[in-house]
Design a protein around this motif. Structure first.
Motif, short mmCIF file in Angstrom:
data_model
loop_
_atom_site.label_atom_id
_atom_site.label_comp_id
_atom_site.label_asym_id
_atom_site.label_seq_id
_atom_site.Cartn_x
_atom_site.Cartn_y
_atom_site.Cartn_z
N ASP A 1 -20.95 25.88 -55.85
CA ASP A 1 -21.78 24.80 -56.39
C ASP A 1 -23.27 25.11 -56.26
O ASP A 1 -24.05 24.87 -57.19
CB ASP A 1 -21.46 23.48 -55.70
N THR B 1 -24.14 27.75 -58.86
CA THR B 1 -24.27 27.15 -60.19
C THR B 1 -25.60 26.41 -60.31
O THR B 1 -26.31 26.53 -61.31
CB THR B 1 -23.11 26.18 -60.46
N LEU B 2 -25.95 25.65 -59.29
CA LEU B 2 -27.21 24.91 -59.29
C LEU B 2 -28.38 25.88 -59.43
O LEU B 2 -29.30 25.66 -60.22
CB LEU B 2 -27.33 24.11 -58.00
N SER C 1 -28.37 29.08 -60.60
CA SER C 1 -28.39 29.86 -61.83
C SER C 1 -28.76 29.02 -63.05
O SER C 1 -29.34 29.54 -64.01
CB SER C 1 -27.05 30.56 -62.05
N THR C 2 -28.44 27.75 -63.06
CA THR C 2 -28.77 26.91 -64.22
C THR C 2 -30.09 26.17 -64.04
O THR C 2 -30.64 25.66 -64.98
CB THR C 2 -27.69 25.84 -64.46
N MET C 3 -30.57 26.11 -62.82
CA MET C 3 -31.78 25.38 -62.47
C MET C 3 -31.68 23.89 -62.83
O MET C 3 -32.69 23.23 -63.05
CB MET C 3 -33.04 26.01 -63.07
N ALA C 4 -30.47 23.40 -62.89
CA ALA C 4 -30.27 21.97 -63.13
C ALA C 4 -30.91 21.19 -61.98
O ALA C 4 -30.84 21.58 -60.83
CB ALA C 4 -28.78 21.67 -63.20
#
Length: 125
Positions: free
Chosen positions: A83, A86-87, A89-92
């Motif tokens: 998680d 993912t956070l 790599s996407t910079m969400a």
């Protein structure tokens, strides 16, 4: 505190925690958080709480539909690593941006503070 706002009249319900901070698992208001920073729902409708003040701490808030007394458990390390990757790599949900030579770089204050004493001191001041 982890609170829920719902309904036409914006009713506020405390799901977990209280005004007293810390790192304590437990049902409802007995749980303690140091700086809940981010919330997300997983595929089983559990609330995931990233507790920035307790570096590296991801907690799982489980509440049965018929009760407002949730139980907290630590998420397993495998899902935390995935998680956070993912956070990253996407910079969400990035909450700070660096501007360097005309380029902008989004970042996460919590991750910067966890990895760097300089940024931790900067964000705490």
């Amino acid at each position: 505190r982890i609170r829920k706002v719902s309904g036409e009249f914006a009713r506020v319900t405390t799901l977990a925690g209280s005004a007293e901070g810390g790192k304590v698992d437990g049902p409802g208001v007995r749980a303690r958080f140091n700086m809940p920073w981010m919330l997300a729902l997983d595929s089983r409708a559990r609330v995931l709480v990233a507790d920035c003040g307790n570096i590296g701490c991801l907690r799982v808030l489980e509440a049965a539909p018929h009760t407002l007394v949730p139980q907290l458990q630590y998420a397993d390390a495998t899902s935390l690593q995935h998680d956070l990757g993912t956070l990253f790599s996407t910079m969400a949900l990035a909450d700070v941006t660096f501007a360097v030579d005309g380029q902008r770089f989004p970042a996460h204050r919590c991750l910067l503070a966890a990895r760097s004493a300089f940024f931790q001191a900067l964000f705490e001041s």
